[in-house]
Design an enzyme around this catalytic site. Structure first.
Site, PDB file in Angstrom:
ATOM      1  N   ASP A   1      50.789  33.221  45.922  1.00 57.97           N
ATOM      2  CA  ASP A   1      50.364  33.652  47.244  1.00 57.97           C
ATOM      3  C   ASP A   1      51.588  34.303  47.906  1.00 57.97           C
ATOM      4  O   ASP A   1      52.727  34.177  47.424  1.00 57.97           O
ATOM      5  CB  ASP A   1      49.808  32.490  48.076  1.00 57.97           C
ATOM      6  CG  ASP A   1      48.891  32.991  49.201  1.00 57.97           C
ATOM      7  OD1 ASP A   1      49.021  34.166  49.600  1.00 57.97           O
ATOM      8  OD2 ASP A   1      48.059  32.216  49.685  1.00 57.97           O
TER       9      ASP A   1
HETATM   10  O1  LIG Z   1      52.425  38.994  55.844  1.00 57.84           O
HETATM   11  N1  LIG Z   1      51.233  39.168  55.807  1.00 57.84           N
HETATM   12  O2  LIG Z   1      50.737  40.168  56.326  1.00 57.84           O
HETATM   13  C1  LIG Z   1      50.398  38.218  55.186  1.00 57.84           C
HETATM   14  C2  LIG Z   1      49.043  38.401  55.234  1.00 57.84           C
HETATM   15  C3  LIG Z   1      48.208  37.470  54.629  1.00 57.84           C
HETATM   16  C4  LIG Z   1      48.744  36.396  53.977  1.00 57.84           C
HETATM   17  O3  LIG Z   1      47.910  35.472  53.425  1.00 57.84           O
HETATM   18  C5  LIG Z   1      47.796  35.321  52.096  1.00 57.84           C
HETATM   19  O4  LIG Z   1      47.655  36.544  51.403  1.00 57.84           O
HETATM   20  C6  LIG Z   1      46.457  36.559  50.680  1.00 57.84           C
HETATM   21  C7  LIG Z   1      46.696  37.283  49.428  1.00 57.84           C
HETATM   22  O5  LIG Z   1      45.544  37.462  48.727  1.00 57.84           O
HETATM   23  C8  LIG Z   1      46.087  35.120  50.529  1.00 57.84           C
HETATM   24  O6  LIG Z   1      44.713  34.886  50.353  1.00 57.84           O
HETATM   25  C9  LIG Z   1      46.562  34.542  51.781  1.00 57.84           C
HETATM   26  O7  LIG Z   1      46.759  33.156  51.700  1.00 57.84           O
HETATM   27  C10 LIG Z   1      50.085  36.232  53.937  1.00 57.84           C
HETATM   28  C11 LIG Z   1      50.926  37.151  54.530  1.00 57.84           C
END
Ligand SMILES: O=[N+]([O-])c1ccc(O[C@@H]2O[C@@H](CO)[C@H](O)[C@H]2O)cc1
Length: 799
Positions: A287
């Site tokens: 993740d």
């Molecule tokens: O930094 N960001 O923009 C950001 C956005 C979403 C995020 O969540 C994670 O990213 C997703 C990747 O599929 C997972 O399902 C989730 O847990 C983690 C970081």
């Protein structure tokens, strides 16, 4: 090719080179003589040859979600992070254009509503459209070929902000749903060319964002083997073992003291060895920043280098983030991992790309898909159908279906009355249109009055109340369309109440007094205690419509007016409001205990509205016809020996062996043609105590059962369905008394008995001893740790 298209093509080519998108040139490029370009070679050999051509630095560079490729070899940059939860979605690797072609994609309902349809064929069809549109985007160099969907952590705690992304709370349902979904996304179990690569996430034990100071980035889920195998693992087993998904994502949380992205027990022993997930050719991504989180805030390793080396060795192949790229070089210099481990991770990634035809030029099927394949009329119809199939009727005094005539004024009150992007929920793309309730109400021909207000704030002198009152007074029929949305349930944000928020109930009851016959439409994913609505005689009907996607308003009004008969079923338990005071989010156990009233319909029986609730506009009866089986056929009460069940099955995995197919005859005894979801639950006294109240073991949706006629639902039970999970995680067939029960208030029942010795279908690999750290649970305030490295001092206690 016309001049215009030539110019566009040249411009696209130039832009692809700039952004590093596009495909490797296997005809004239430097790789043309590398085996990776030999379409007759095995994918593993092709990827291995490619990685053998990388220098050490090039290997180290290509370990993150944004990989630069190898310009020297003509290998383009590749972004691994695409999302497609319910349609091609805005995400780092997806580039919607500002207008015109590729400025939108079909936006289906959130999985929570599609789960409520209990229709695996629908899910396969939806996933096929999503993968088709994803390919079209890829052909225009607007997306990669792997997508980080689905989210199949079971929606166990009603507070979870991301429950909307899942098909619900039941592990059997999730497993079956995800099997159909991956089939549609990837194009079958092992096609020569996958349509796209799907990614099952978040592996595993992840269902909390932020509760009482515990943040997803650092908290440690304590789960015993029985709960793990019985509840948290089945959907992932379905992905890996039974659906051959291309990729997995390890989660933010730790499991029993080990960060999942650094846990060889999870990523190697369970995933790759026990489930036989093809070891060399499928990949695990972390993740986003979960690799960083191993070190900060967890401090699981003493150095960043040790953390990245441990994650890589454990079986994390792609780092969503930059920690691998930043710290693997130092880790390698310190001798913390062998180069063969890095090679293996890269081979896994690139054989994934081989399998979607990344290196194979225009002859690959799907390369001819274009924007004319996006949001076709058929896809639009499917998006509407998916919403209609999921909507569940929770109360009806007979007012629905109702005729809405042109001579009427209908009133819409509530903060979803004029919903647009609200209908999409999170992980959405750009929809071609968003037909909300107000739009759809206007299509009925009636006059429409609207008060798009968020509840009543408990005070009838407020402006919101005045607006609602005005609309109510004008209306011949009043609708309240509210509930919850992404302002209270979202990634990073668990709910703090499961009562209706913002004094909505107050306004609803006052409106119902003013306009008896009020119809309430409940939106959002998470459980809401609707006792007051159910008990109020002035409220005629309650519909649950989740997040219904691009044509959600149309779906709602088609159900209200009877154009479509409702047949959706709640995919989660709707709990009483005080439930959340009885169990901490951090308690991962399912069975009732001193501080836990039990979780999900299997272990909790005081629901306001149980899992599987869904009324119809007609009546159904069911009877179980003579079943078919390898072991002969029988009806009523029958006895089997366990020995006879387990002999003669050639399945690789014993639990997949068939037991019986129960043919359920379903008759529509009312006067309205309707779909019917046949739910098969197993109940009885067998295996470890306590016994679950009941357990879903089969379902199927019948379509258009005409009034006065019957259809047959074939419920297939395998040995896994009969089994229970022992304390140590083994899946076992137990002697005892069983009953298969059709539907919530049983329409039919079949009893049988298993005799003989208990038989183990699956020996669960025993986990290492849990490693619990003092900082597992945090109390008190804690700033976000995402993306920064500020460690805040907190007092820590075990709950
Ligand atoms: O930094 N960001 O923009 C950001 C956005 C979403 C995020 O969540 C994670 O990213 C997703 C990747 O599929 C997972 O399902 C989730 O847990 C983690 C970081």
């Amino acid at each position: 090719m016309s001049l215009r298209y030539l110019v566009v093509a040249i411009a696209a080519q130039a832009s692809a080179q700039l952004t590093g998108r596009g495909f490797p040139d296997c005809v004239n490029g430097p790789l043309s003589n590398n085996t990776v370009c030999d379409t007759s070679a095995e994918p593993l050999a092709r990827a291995t040859a490619l990685i053998a051509a990388f220098t050490l630095q090039e290997k180290l560079n290509n370990t993150g979600s944004t990989s630069p490729g190898v310009p020297r070899l003509g290998l383009p940059a590749y972004t691994w992070w695409q999302e497609a939860l319910h349609g091609v979605a805005s995400s780092p690797g997806v580039n919607f254009s500002d207008s015109g072609d590729y400025s939108y994609a079909t936006s289906f309902p959130q999985p929570i509503l599609m789960g409520a349809a209990f229709d695996d064929e629908l899910i396969r069809d939806v996933a096929t459209v999503v993968s088709t549109e994803a390919r079209a985007f890829n052909n225009d160099q607007r997306a990669g070929l792997d997508f980080w969907t689905p989210n199949i952590n079971p929606f166990k705690d009603p507070r979870w902000g991301r429950g909307q992304e899942t098909p619900g709370e039941d592990p059997f349902h999730l497993s079956s749903y995800v099997h159909a979904l991956i089939d549609g996304l990837q194009g079958g179990y092992d096609p020569k060319y996958k349509r796209i690569m799907a990614t099952c996430k978040h592996f595993t034990g992840y269902d909390m964002e932020s509760w009482n100071g515990n943040l997803r980035y650092q908290w440690d889920a304590h789960i015993n083997s029985q709960d793990l195998v019985e509840y948290y693992m089945p959907s992932f087993q379905s992905c890996a073992r039974d659906s051959n998904v291309a990729a997995f994502m390890c989660s933010y949380n730790s499991l029993n003291g080990r960060p999942t992205c650094a846990d060889p027990y999870l990523l190697q022993t369970v995933l790759r060895e026990h489930w036989g997930w093809t070891e060399e050719q499928q990949w695990v991504t972390s993740d986003c920043d979960a690799v960083q989180n191993i070190y900060l805030p967890r401090g699981y390793n003493d150095t960043r280098e040790a953390a990245v080396a441990q994650a890589l060795i454990a079986g994390t192949d792609v780092d969503c983030g930059t920690y691998f790229q930043e710290f693997l070089p130092g880790a390698y210099a310190q001798g913390l991992f062998d180069i063969s481990v890095l090679d293996q991770a890269l081979v896994r990634q690139y054989s994934g790309l081989v399998r979607v035809g990344y290196f194979d030029g225009p002859s690959v099927p799907y390369r001819n898909l274009t924007f004319s394949d996006v949001n076709t009329q058929a896809s639009q119809a499917l998006a509407l159908k998916a919403a209609e199939e999921g909507i569940a009727l929770l109360k009806n005094d007979g007012a629905l279906p109702m005729t809405i005539g042109a001579n009427m004024t209908i009133g819409l009150v509530g903060d979803w009355a004029n919903a647009t992007t609200q209908m999409q929920g999170n992980y959405a793309g750009i929809a071609p249109y968003l037909h909300g309730p107000y739009y759809a109400a206007n299509q009925t021909g009636a006059k429409v009055a609207i008060a798009n207000v968020p509840g009543g704030q408990g005070d009838p002198t407020t402006d919101n109340w005045r607006k609602a009152w005005t609309v109510a007074n004008q209306s011949d029929q009043l609708f309240y369309i509210g509930g919850i949305d992404n302002t209270v349930e979202l990634e990073g944000n668990d709910r703090v109440t499961i009562a209706w928020t913002g004094a909505q109930l107050d306004m609803i009851s006052r409106l119902a007094e003013l306009k008896p016959g009020l119809v309430v439409v409940q939106m959002g994913a998470g459980s809401l205690d609707s006792s007051a609505i159910l008990n109020n005689p002035n409220i005629s009907a309650l519909l649950w419509a989740g997040y219904p996607g691009q044509d959600g308003g149309t779906a709602i009004f088609n159900i209200i007016t009877g154009k479509t008969a409702p047949a959706g079923r709640l995919p989660t338990t709707m709990y009483p409001a005080n439930y959340i005071a009885q169990v901490p989010m951090t308690d991962m156990s399912l069975r009732p205990s001193t501080n836990n009233p039990g979780r999900t319909y299997q272990w909790y029986d005081k629901a306001v509205l149980p899992f599987g609730t869904g009324l119809h506009y007609t009546n159904f009866t069911a009877s179980v016809a003579t079943p078919t089986s390898r072991y002969g056929s029988a009806n009523g009460s029958t006895t089997y020996s366990i020995e006879s069940l387990t002999t003669g099955c050639n399945e690789t995995y014993m639990d997949r062996c068939p037991f019986r197919t129960f043919a359920v005859d379903v008759t529509n005894t009312g006067s309205v043609c309707s779909d019917y979801v046949t739910l098969g639950y197993l109940t009885g006294s067998f295996g470890p105590t306590p016994y679950p109240l009941k357990r879903l073991v089969a379902y199927t949706r019948l379509h258009d059962v005409q009034a006065g006629s019957s259809q047959t639902a074939n419920l297939v039970l395998d040995l896994a369905s009969l089994s229970r999970v022992a304390d140590n995680g083994d899946r076992v067939l137990y002697p005892g008394d069983y009953a298969l029960m059709i539907d919530n208030a049983p329409l039919a029942m079949v009893n049988f008995t298993l005799t003989g010795e208990a038989y183990t279908l699956d020996h669960w690999p025993q986990p290492p001893e849990p490693v619990y750290q003092a900082t597992d649970y945090f109390v008190g305030g804690f700033g976000s740790t995402y993306g920064d490295e500020i460690m805040v001092n907190v007092t820590s206690t075990m709950l």
